[in-house]
Scaffold this active site. Structure first.
Site, PDB file in Angstrom:
ATOM      1  N   ASP A   1       2.601  -5.072  -0.701  1.00  0.00           N
ATOM      2  CA  ASP A   1       2.335  -4.257   0.379  1.00  0.00           C
ATOM      3  C   ASP A   1       0.806  -4.627   1.476  1.00  0.00           C
ATOM      4  O   ASP A   1       0.062  -4.293   0.554  1.00  0.00           O
ATOM      5  CB  ASP A   1       2.086  -2.043  -0.102  1.00  0.00           C
TER       6      ASP A   1
ATOM      7  N   TYR B   1      -6.928  -0.954   5.243  1.00  0.00           N
ATOM      8  CA  TYR B   1      -7.302  -0.875   4.270  1.00  0.00           C
ATOM      9  C   TYR B   1      -8.554  -1.569   3.723  1.00  0.00           C
ATOM     10  O   TYR B   1      -8.356  -2.906   3.991  1.00  0.00           O
ATOM     11  CB  TYR B   1      -5.917  -1.255   3.476  1.00  0.00           C
TER      12      TYR B   1
END
Length: 366
Positions: free
Chosen positions: A112, A117
């Site tokens: 993932d 991020y």
């Protein structure tokens, strides 16, 4: 022949209806539609004190990773998936590489990630870790925030470069957490145009979406897709021991995904670290519960070798929970979970990255 509304009329009507639904929902649960004053608490940035050390977990000899079909894609993936947010948590980049490669060497295939991020650092680290032949072992997923075609296209190109790959196996629209967003991404010039075009161009293989706020928003997104003649390959959502008691994705969304043959990506098995603090369940309960559902993969964050080994052991030792065991777990969590206190991604803006950083929705600058 049945007369159908124009695309513009349909999107306007559905968008207005969803917006009204959002207002009603906010009033019902007392959730403010605006950011709380003083800012929201940040998600956890490292292993909690109770997390196991790398020598605390003994992996069973000859452990085998179970695999499951990813919906109707024809692909099988590992029962456990490696969460991408945690890739940039270790201070030492080499530790991130060690975690990714240890996971792949021990049977985890599903990775993932997300464009936003740690301002892209999670993708950068994962891309480096996938060198030396490791890319061939992985089913690689990332997510995009851009709600328009142009922004989604730009973010996708950045993700491809960071991940050091020509093809990303699965790209998902990230954080569909507002009632107006299904109409937005499927509208003219919306992000779905970028994903469909990228799939035709061979840059991505499959398309999905994620969200953590409210099952009604997931259902609205699925309904919008159906109206547009589109079926998602995957959907990502929270599935954990608290979820059945409050705004339950398990009860409301999971049956629909199963009906449509869509791959189910379970996330937040530990509720962002909050569930285990209650003492009501064990780490193995937290992982085995969503594994016992009709999930394709259960994604969990592993920012240390100890948490990675814990996830591996959970998969290696997994047996579907009996109905008696499930009843016992739900009995212990019923009162705790009734108001969403331990699922703060549903009840607060703590986990809403695009609320804190709204420019991610409209720009390719992290």
């Amino acid at each position: 022949m049945t007369n159908r509304p124009s695309r513009r009329t349909f999107l306007h009507t559905v968008g207005a209806g969803l917006a009204l639904g959002a207002c009603a929902r906010n009033e019902q649960v007392g959730q403010s539609a605006s950011p709380p004053s003083g800012g929201a608490q940040e998600p956890p940035k490292g292993p909690p004190p109770e997390a196991p050390g790398q020598d605390d977990i003994a992996l069973p000899a000859g452990g085998v990773m179970p695999t499951r079909p990813l919906g109707r894609t024809g692909i099988n993936v590992s029962l456990v998936g490696l969460g991408g947010f945690h890739m940039a948590v270790p201070k030492d980049e080499q530790e991130s590489t060690r975690i990714v490669r240890f996971a792949l060497d021990h049977g985890i295939t599903f990775l993932d990630n997300c464009w936003d991020y740690h301002d892209g650092e999670s993708e950068v680290r994962m891309g480096k870790a996938l060198e030396d032949g490791y890319r061939q072992k992985a089913f690689l997923m990332t997510k995009l925030d851009g709600r328009t075609r142009a922004v989604a296209e730009a973010q996708l190109e950045q993700s491809l470069r960071r991940l050091r790959t020509d093809v990303i196996d699965l790209v998902q629209m990230h954080e569909i957490i507002r009632m107006n967003e299904p109409a937005q991404i499927f509208g003219p010039g919306g992000a779905m145009e970028a994903l469909v075009a990228a799939k035709k161009a061979g840059k991505i293989r499959f398309i999905g979406f994620t969200g953590h706020k409210d099952p009604d928003i997931h259902l609205a997104t699925l309904k919008m897709a159906e109206q547009q003649g589109f079926t998602f390959d995957t959907v990502q959502m929270p599935l954990n021991v608290m979820d059945p008691h409050y705004r339950s994705f398990e009860k409301l969304v999971l049956p629909e995904l199963t009906r449509q043959g869509i791959g189910v990506l379970g996330m937040k098995p530990f509720g962002g670290g909050e569930i285990i603090k209650t003492g009501a369940v064990t780490p193995m309960d937290c992982l085995h519960y969503p594994m016992s559902l009709q999930t394709s993969v259960v994604i969990t964050g592993c920012d240390s070798m100890g948490t990675l080994k814990q996830a591996l052991k959970a998969a290696y030792t997994f047996q579907p929970l009996s109905s008696e065991r499930v009843s016992a777990i739900l009995s212990r969590t019923a009162e705790l979970g009734a108001k969403g206190k331990y699922e703060q991604f549903k009840t607060t803006e703590r986990f809403d990255g695009t609320t804190k950083n709204p420019h991610w929705l409209t720009s390719a600058k992290a």
